[in-house]
Each structure stands twice: as C-alpha cells, then as structure tokens.
Design a protein around this motif. Structure first.
Motif, PDB file in Angstrom:
ATOM      1  N   LEU A 358       0.864  -1.125  -0.008  1.00  0.00           N
ATOM      2  CA  LEU A 358       0.233  -0.095   0.072  1.00  0.00           C
ATOM      3  C   LEU A 358       0.818   1.151   0.109  1.00  0.00           C
ATOM      4  O   LEU A 358       0.724   2.096  -0.791  1.00  0.00           O
ATOM      5  CB  LEU A 358      -0.753  -0.092   1.327  1.00  0.00           C
ATOM      6  CG  LEU A 358      -2.177  -0.952   1.283  1.00  0.00           C
ATOM      7  CD1 LEU A 358      -2.746  -0.959   2.728  1.00  0.00           C
ATOM      8  CD2 LEU A 358      -2.899  -1.253   0.024  1.00  0.00           C
ATOM      9  N   THR A 359       1.788   1.285   0.638  1.00  0.00           N
ATOM     10  CA  THR A 359       2.858   2.319   0.782  1.00  0.00           C
ATOM     11  C   THR A 359       3.227   2.878  -0.529  1.00  0.00           C
ATOM     12  O   THR A 359       3.719   3.807  -0.923  1.00  0.00           O
ATOM     13  CB  THR A 359       3.942   2.453   1.722  1.00  0.00           C
ATOM     14  OG1 THR A 359       4.683   1.273   1.603  1.00  0.00           O
ATOM     15  CG2 THR A 359       3.237   2.056   3.252  1.00  0.00           C
ATOM     16  N   ARG A 360       3.673   1.813  -1.208  1.00  0.00           N
ATOM     17  CA  ARG A 360       4.453   2.087  -2.630  1.00  0.00           C
ATOM     18  C   ARG A 360       3.317   2.806  -3.250  1.00  0.00           C
ATOM     19  O   ARG A 360       3.623   3.387  -4.214  1.00  0.00           O
ATOM     20  CB  ARG A 360       4.867   0.776  -3.239  1.00  0.00           C
ATOM     21  CG  ARG A 360       6.252   0.331  -2.728  1.00  0.00           C
ATOM     22  CD  ARG A 360       6.696  -0.927  -3.207  1.00  0.00           C
ATOM     23  NE  ARG A 360       8.014  -0.967  -2.744  1.00  0.00           N
ATOM     24  CZ  ARG A 360       8.966  -2.083  -2.844  1.00  0.00           C
ATOM     25  NH1 ARG A 360       8.041  -3.128  -3.525  1.00  0.00           N
ATOM     26  NH2 ARG A 360       9.983  -2.562  -2.501  1.00  0.00           N
ATOM     27  N   LEU A 361       2.124   2.399  -3.308  1.00  0.00           N
ATOM     28  CA  LEU A 361       0.997   2.972  -4.170  1.00  0.00           C
ATOM     29  C   LEU A 361       1.001   4.462  -3.781  1.00  0.00           C
ATOM     30  O   LEU A 361       0.784   5.277  -4.685  1.00  0.00           O
ATOM     31  CB  LEU A 361      -0.349   2.285  -4.014  1.00  0.00           C
ATOM     32  CG  LEU A 361      -0.379   0.680  -4.422  1.00  0.00           C
ATOM     33  CD1 LEU A 361      -1.731   0.147  -3.877  1.00  0.00           C
ATOM     34  CD2 LEU A 361      -0.220   0.447  -5.822  1.00  0.00           C
ATOM     35  N   ILE A 362       0.869   4.721  -2.417  1.00  0.00           N
ATOM     36  CA  ILE A 362       0.890   6.210  -2.025  1.00  0.00           C
ATOM     37  C   ILE A 362       1.998   6.814  -2.655  1.00  0.00           C
ATOM     38  O   ILE A 362       1.903   8.257  -2.855  1.00  0.00           O
ATOM     39  CB  ILE A 362       0.899   6.199  -0.284  1.00  0.00           C
ATOM     40  CG1 ILE A 362      -0.179   5.504   0.074  1.00  0.00           C
ATOM     41  CG2 ILE A 362       0.810   7.609   0.060  1.00  0.00           C
ATOM     42  CD1 ILE A 362      -0.689   5.435   1.537  1.00  0.00           C
ATOM     43  N   ARG A 363       3.249   6.281  -2.491  1.00  0.00           N
ATOM     44  CA  ARG A 363       4.361   7.399  -2.762  1.00  0.00           C
ATOM     45  C   ARG A 363       4.342   7.396  -4.505  1.00  0.00           C
ATOM     46  O   ARG A 363       5.420   8.290  -4.867  1.00  0.00           O
ATOM     47  CB  ARG A 363       5.901   6.392  -2.426  1.00  0.00           C
ATOM     48  CG  ARG A 363       5.737   6.309  -1.106  1.00  0.00           C
ATOM     49  CD  ARG A 363       7.367   5.827  -0.500  1.00  0.00           C
ATOM     50  NE  ARG A 363       7.813   4.697  -1.351  1.00  0.00           N
ATOM     51  CZ  ARG A 363       7.746   3.407  -0.732  1.00  0.00           C
ATOM     52  NH1 ARG A 363       7.202   3.325   0.184  1.00  0.00           N
ATOM     53  NH2 ARG A 363       8.307   2.545  -1.502  1.00  0.00           N
ATOM     54  N   GLN A 364       3.415   7.094  -5.344  1.00  0.00           N
ATOM     55  CA  GLN A 364       3.465   7.491  -6.516  1.00  0.00           C
ATOM     56  C   GLN A 364       2.852   8.789  -6.815  1.00  0.00           C
ATOM     57  O   GLN A 364       2.902   9.349  -7.656  1.00  0.00           O
ATOM     58  CB  GLN A 364       2.363   6.367  -7.425  1.00  0.00           C
ATOM     59  CG  GLN A 364       3.043   4.881  -7.487  1.00  0.00           C
ATOM     60  CD  GLN A 364       2.093   4.197  -8.220  1.00  0.00           C
ATOM     61  OE1 GLN A 364       1.192   4.641  -8.884  1.00  0.00           O
ATOM     62  NE2 GLN A 364       2.019   2.814  -7.815  1.00  0.00           N
ATOM     63  N   PHE A 365       2.223   9.492  -5.665  1.00  0.00           N
ATOM     64  CA  PHE A 365       1.726  10.794  -5.678  1.00  0.00           C
ATOM     65  C   PHE A 365       2.431  11.443  -4.639  1.00  0.00           C
ATOM     66  O   PHE A 365       3.230  11.274  -3.787  1.00  0.00           O
ATOM     67  CB  PHE A 365       0.204  10.444  -5.064  1.00  0.00           C
ATOM     68  CG  PHE A 365      -0.695   9.862  -5.615  1.00  0.00           C
ATOM     69  CD1 PHE A 365      -1.202  10.063  -6.783  1.00  0.00           C
ATOM     70  CD2 PHE A 365      -0.556   8.265  -5.447  1.00  0.00           C
ATOM     71  CE1 PHE A 365      -2.090   9.426  -7.742  1.00  0.00           C
ATOM     72  CE2 PHE A 365      -1.135   7.326  -6.353  1.00  0.00           C
ATOM     73  CZ  PHE A 365      -2.204   7.905  -7.308  1.00  0.00           C
ATOM     74  N   PRO A 366       2.329  13.079  -5.060  1.00  0.00           N
ATOM     75  CA  PRO A 366       3.150  14.007  -4.340  1.00  0.00           C
ATOM     76  C   PRO A 366       2.545  14.292  -2.853  1.00  0.00           C
ATOM     77  O   PRO A 366       1.726  15.087  -2.798  1.00  0.00           O
ATOM     78  CB  PRO A 366       3.072  15.310  -5.365  1.00  0.00           C
ATOM     79  CG  PRO A 366       1.723  14.909  -5.974  1.00  0.00           C
ATOM     80  CD  PRO A 366       1.558  13.669  -6.079  1.00  0.00           C
ATOM     81  N   VAL A 367       3.032  13.332  -1.896  1.00  0.00           N
ATOM     82  CA  VAL A 367       2.834  13.518  -0.440  1.00  0.00           C
ATOM     83  C   VAL A 367       4.029  13.968   0.392  1.00  0.00           C
ATOM     84  O   VAL A 367       5.157  13.399  -0.027  1.00  0.00           O
ATOM     85  CB  VAL A 367       2.140  12.280  -0.110  1.00  0.00           C
ATOM     86  CG1 VAL A 367       0.805  12.074  -0.712  1.00  0.00           C
ATOM     87  CG2 VAL A 367       3.033  11.275  -0.091  1.00  0.00           C
ATOM     88  N   GLU A 368       3.847  14.640   1.237  1.00  0.00           N
ATOM     89  CA  GLU A 368       4.978  15.020   2.254  1.00  0.00           C
ATOM     90  C   GLU A 368       5.187  13.779   3.385  1.00  0.00           C
ATOM     91  O   GLU A 368       6.310  13.325   3.790  1.00  0.00           O
ATOM     92  CB  GLU A 368       4.693  16.175   3.018  1.00  0.00           C
ATOM     93  CG  GLU A 368       5.732  16.598   4.052  1.00  0.00           C
ATOM     94  CD  GLU A 368       5.550  18.141   4.504  1.00  0.00           C
ATOM     95  OE1 GLU A 368       5.686  18.127   5.755  1.00  0.00           O
ATOM     96  OE2 GLU A 368       4.963  18.904   3.905  1.00  0.00           O
ATOM     97  N   ARG A 369       4.080  13.310   3.841  1.00  0.00           N
ATOM     98  CA  ARG A 369       4.006  12.158   4.770  1.00  0.00           C
ATOM     99  C   ARG A 369       2.761  11.466   4.570  1.00  0.00           C
ATOM    100  O   ARG A 369       1.783  11.836   4.002  1.00  0.00           O
ATOM    101  CB  ARG A 369       4.367  12.765   6.080  1.00  0.00           C
ATOM    102  CG  ARG A 369       4.553  11.796   7.293  1.00  0.00           C
ATOM    103  CD  ARG A 369       4.706  12.539   8.443  1.00  0.00           C
ATOM    104  NE  ARG A 369       4.575  11.588   9.615  1.00  0.00           N
ATOM    105  CZ  ARG A 369       4.523  12.099  10.951  1.00  0.00           C
ATOM    106  NH1 ARG A 369       4.450  13.180  11.147  1.00  0.00           N
ATOM    107  NH2 ARG A 369       4.332  11.280  11.835  1.00  0.00           N
ATOM    108  N   TYR A 370       2.673  10.131   5.212  1.00  0.00           N
ATOM    109  CA  TYR A 370       1.432   9.384   5.011  1.00  0.00           C
ATOM    110  C   TYR A 370       1.502   8.351   6.215  1.00  0.00           C
ATOM    111  O   TYR A 370       2.698   8.029   6.865  1.00  0.00           O
ATOM    112  CB  TYR A 370       1.484   8.506   3.821  1.00  0.00           C
ATOM    113  CG  TYR A 370       2.536   7.684   3.408  1.00  0.00           C
ATOM    114  CD1 TYR A 370       2.879   6.476   4.129  1.00  0.00           C
ATOM    115  CD2 TYR A 370       3.699   8.185   2.545  1.00  0.00           C
ATOM    116  CE1 TYR A 370       4.118   5.579   3.957  1.00  0.00           C
ATOM    117  CE2 TYR A 370       4.785   7.568   2.507  1.00  0.00           C
ATOM    118  CZ  TYR A 370       4.941   6.128   3.046  1.00  0.00           C
ATOM    119  OH  TYR A 370       6.063   5.494   2.790  1.00  0.00           O
TER     120      TYR A 370
END
Length: 442
Positions: A358-370
């Motif tokens: 799941l975290t690899r999917l999130i890192r496809q987008f411009p986020v500072e933290r998750y």
C-alpha cells in the motif's frame, strides 16, 4: 545494459582494490581503528569547508585534534531537517556524473530523497565482499543469490551483480495466481541459491507459501541474510526451520547501507571501517557503554551529502569489542532493543496484505508524509499530508487505487483516505515515526 549495472562494472577495479584492503585488515584492530579515525577527521574537515550548513562551524571554531571530540560539537540531524534544507547539506563542489539520487521512505511514512556518490558505493560493496568472503571461506565470487523482497517485477528475474562479486542474483515475485506461484517456486528450486537475502516478513511468507502449496523447499543455502526489518525470535525460528539454514541478520538503511551485521556466532558487528556509530540520550549526549539510547550514525564515506550524527529513531546499546570475537572481528558491537518492523495487515477473511504494497502506491503521488491506520478489522484509514503539487484528482486516484488493492485481498475491507496536518499522525510511543499503526491490537 541498465545504467546502474554499467556503472557497477566500470567501478569494479576500484571496488576490488578496496575489497583486498578490507580483507587484509579485518583482524587487525589497530589498523581498523586508525583508518576509522582518519576517515572521520577527513569527513569533518571536508564538511566545514564544502557544506554550507557546516561552514560557519569551521569558520568560527578551531577543530580539536581528536576527531571524536570535534564530532561531538556537531548537532544531531533528522531526516526532516535534511529535507527542509536539502541544498545546504550538499557539497558545493559535487560532480553530478559521480553522484546518485536515491529515494526511500523506510518505515517512517516520510518520503526522503538524498544524494550519495561513487566513493560510497565502492566502499559499501567492498566491505560487504570482504565480510562475505570470510563467511563463505573464500567462495565470495560467482555465487547464486536469491532475493526475497516485495518484487517490483512480475515472474522471475535474473541479473549479474558486479557489486556482489559477479554473483548471479535471482528474484521472483510472491504475487499472482496459484499456477504462477508454483512456477516461481519451481524456478527457485532450479536456481539452487547459495544464499538467500530479504526482509524477514517475506522470507517467512515464502516458507509459508511453499508449505501451503504442498511443494518442496529449494536445497538448503549456506545462510539466509535478513535485513531492513526487526527480526523477531519467532520469525528467525520459522525461517531457519523452513530453509534448514542459519539466519544472519543485518541492521541497515538505505542512507547508510549495512550498519551492523550478525556473524556466525550471533554477534552484531558495526561496520566501523566506514561508519561512526553513537548511542545518545534524549539530549543528544552519548550514553555509557551498554546503555540504551537512540542510534546516531555518521557516514564516513559519503561526501557529496554528508550524513553527520544522523538520527535513526531506532533504539539500541553499543559496546566496544572485548577482544576479538570468535569470528575474528574486533569492531564495536551493537544490540538493537527496538527497531523497524514491516507489518502485514491481517484482514477479516484471514488473508494478509503487506503494508509495503500500500505504501508504494501512496508514494506514486506527491505527498509529504503518510500513515496507514487499522481502525477496525474491516476499516483501514490512510492519513496523508499532501505536498502543494498534489491535486484533488491525485487524492481521488490514490484513494481508488488503495481501495481497489484492499478489495482484491478481501472484499469486506473498507478504505478511507483523509488529509491531515503534521500533528495528526499517530505515535507508537517510540522515537521513530511509523507508516502503520494497528489500533485493533491495543
């Protein structure tokens, strides 16, 4: 040829020369100690001359003759601080053709990009080869290594790694249909790895998968090398039973490479030749030998972006070697008391979903933290702090992608995405930020 593979091949003469030097001094405590101190002095001298954030320190303070004493005057640095002043932590004279940009998030939920260089790559590979040569009794070259990570490719993949002594490295994804998984396991058996390396959680997953499919394990390797996660006693026992081989655990991170590696006698030796490791209290002061504190690391080899007194957030205790270990090493010994874990989310139907997926999917987008939060057995919440470049449609796409991935594993699972501020992320009580919190386990 892939650019990284080509670069590794071109660097091989330097790597081999450094490997020979390390191999000759592994049992020479005096030589290793002198090398370490000279490298620390050179790094700090370089930093105060070439790195903006440290230049004022060199201009207004005379450097003590003892490099360890000089190091103690430098402030601790966190990942967030390096991110906030990225350019100020880089060498003014860095050469792009000899530098690499590396992106990592670890298990902190904070994406991080840093710079490293060929010098660091050469010495990282060379010291690892020298240590592996000792374990393999001279058979360090032309091995077959199986990598068990969360593979980013489909099916089976092989390549030759110059950085690992021209080893043939094989990797197979543990995802897919039953037929595809059976084919991957068969390919691994045919590969007959001399050693296995991977995350503890995925080594366990492989053992469990082979058992569930009713298949035979590959022939026993010489050892299974685990890294990048906290290795629990239960996981160690399961891996050793499944592979019929001893486990050698390494404490490592992308920013530093291997930090402390477990020898055949169960001692975790610090890579003193290229790292300076400290353990500090809450105020940043070094604690007594053997006392628990936060692990802080100075990378002696990376000058393009010096990591000086870098806070890992992990807890441990450090003590000098009391004479040579039975393996021959004389470096400091590190004991981890709390480290990083890479969790799997247990879903209502009994299946498990890797947090890393799941975290690899999130890192496809411009986020500072998750951060992922398991609120209920059937509810996962994704907390996200977007970067300014993140659009509303990006957030929608991210939520749909995460939701679809969860439902593929268990259709009863609900996923919600919520944008939050920096103070809204949950803490586990440790110093380190984490990318997953299970509230159903409290």
């Amino acid at each position: 040829m892939h650019a990284a593979a080509l670069d590794g091949a071109l660097l091989w003469p330097r790597t081999y020369a450094a490997y020979q030097r390390y191999a000759a001094m592994l049992d020479d405590a005096a030589a290793a100690h002198a090398l370490r101190r000279s490298r620390l002095a050179a790094l700090l001298h370089h930093a105060v001359r070439n790195v903006p954030v440290y230049r004022e320190r060199g201009r207004h303070r005379a450097a003590p003759a003892d490099p360890a004493e000089f190091l103690a005057t430098f402030p601790l640095r966190s990942k967030q601080q390096l991110q906030a002043r990225f350019a100020d932590h880089c060498d003014d004279e860095l050469r792009p053709e000899q530098s690499y940009s590396v992106h990592t998030s670890g298990t902190t939920g904070i994406p991080f990009t840093f710079l490293t260089d060929q010098h660091h790559a050469v010495h990282l590979a060379a010291l690892n080869l020298a240590l592996e040569e000792r374990e393999t009794a001279g058979g360090v070259f032309h091995r077959r290594i199986l990598e068990l990570y969360d593979a980013r490719h489909h099916g089976w993949f092989e390549f030759t790694s110059t950085a690992r002594g021209f080893a043939r490295v094989g990797s197979g994804t543990l995802r897919g249909t039953e037929d595809a998984l059976r084919a991957t396991v068969a390919r691994i058996r045919e590969f007959r790895p001399d050693s296995v390396t991977g995350l503890p959680s995925q080594c366990v997953e492989f053992v469990d998968l082979v058992a569930e499919l009713g298949l035979a394990m590959p022939p026993a390797p010489a050892a299974v090398h685990t890294t990048s996660e906290l290795l629990t006693p239960a996981a160690r026992a399961r891996i050793e039973e499944g592979f019929q081989a001893p486990v050698r655990d390494t404490y490592a991170m992308r920013e530093m490479g291997a930090i402390a590696a477990e020898c055949a006698f169960g001692t975790r030796h610090v890579m003193d030749e290229r790292l300076w490791v400290e353990v500090v209290d809450d105020d940043g002061h070094p604690v007594a030998d053997g006392k628990q504190g936060e692990i802080v690391i100075t990378n002696l080899m990376n000058r393009v972006m010096p990591f000086i007194r870098y806070r890992t957030g992990d807890l441990g205790a450090l003590r000098p070697a009391e004479g040579p270990c039975a393996c021959g090493r004389t470096s400091d010994v590190l004991q981890l008391t709390a480290g990083r874990s890479n969790w799997a989310i247990e879903l209502p139907g009994g299946t498990k979903l890797a947090v890393l997926t799941l975290t690899r999917l999130i890192r496809q987008f411009p986020v500072e933290r998750y951060q992922l939060v398991k609120r209920r057995t059937d509810l996962i919440e994704a907390l996200v702090r977007p970067l300014p470049a993140c659009r509303t449609e990006d957030l929608r796409a991210m939520e749909e992608l995460l939701r679809a991935t969860c439902r593929q594993s268990d259709s009863s699972v609900e996923l919600r995405l919520r944008t939050v501020g920096s103070h809204d992320f949950l803490s586990t009580g440790s110093r380190k930020q984490v990318d997953f919190v299970d509230l159903t386990d409290r």
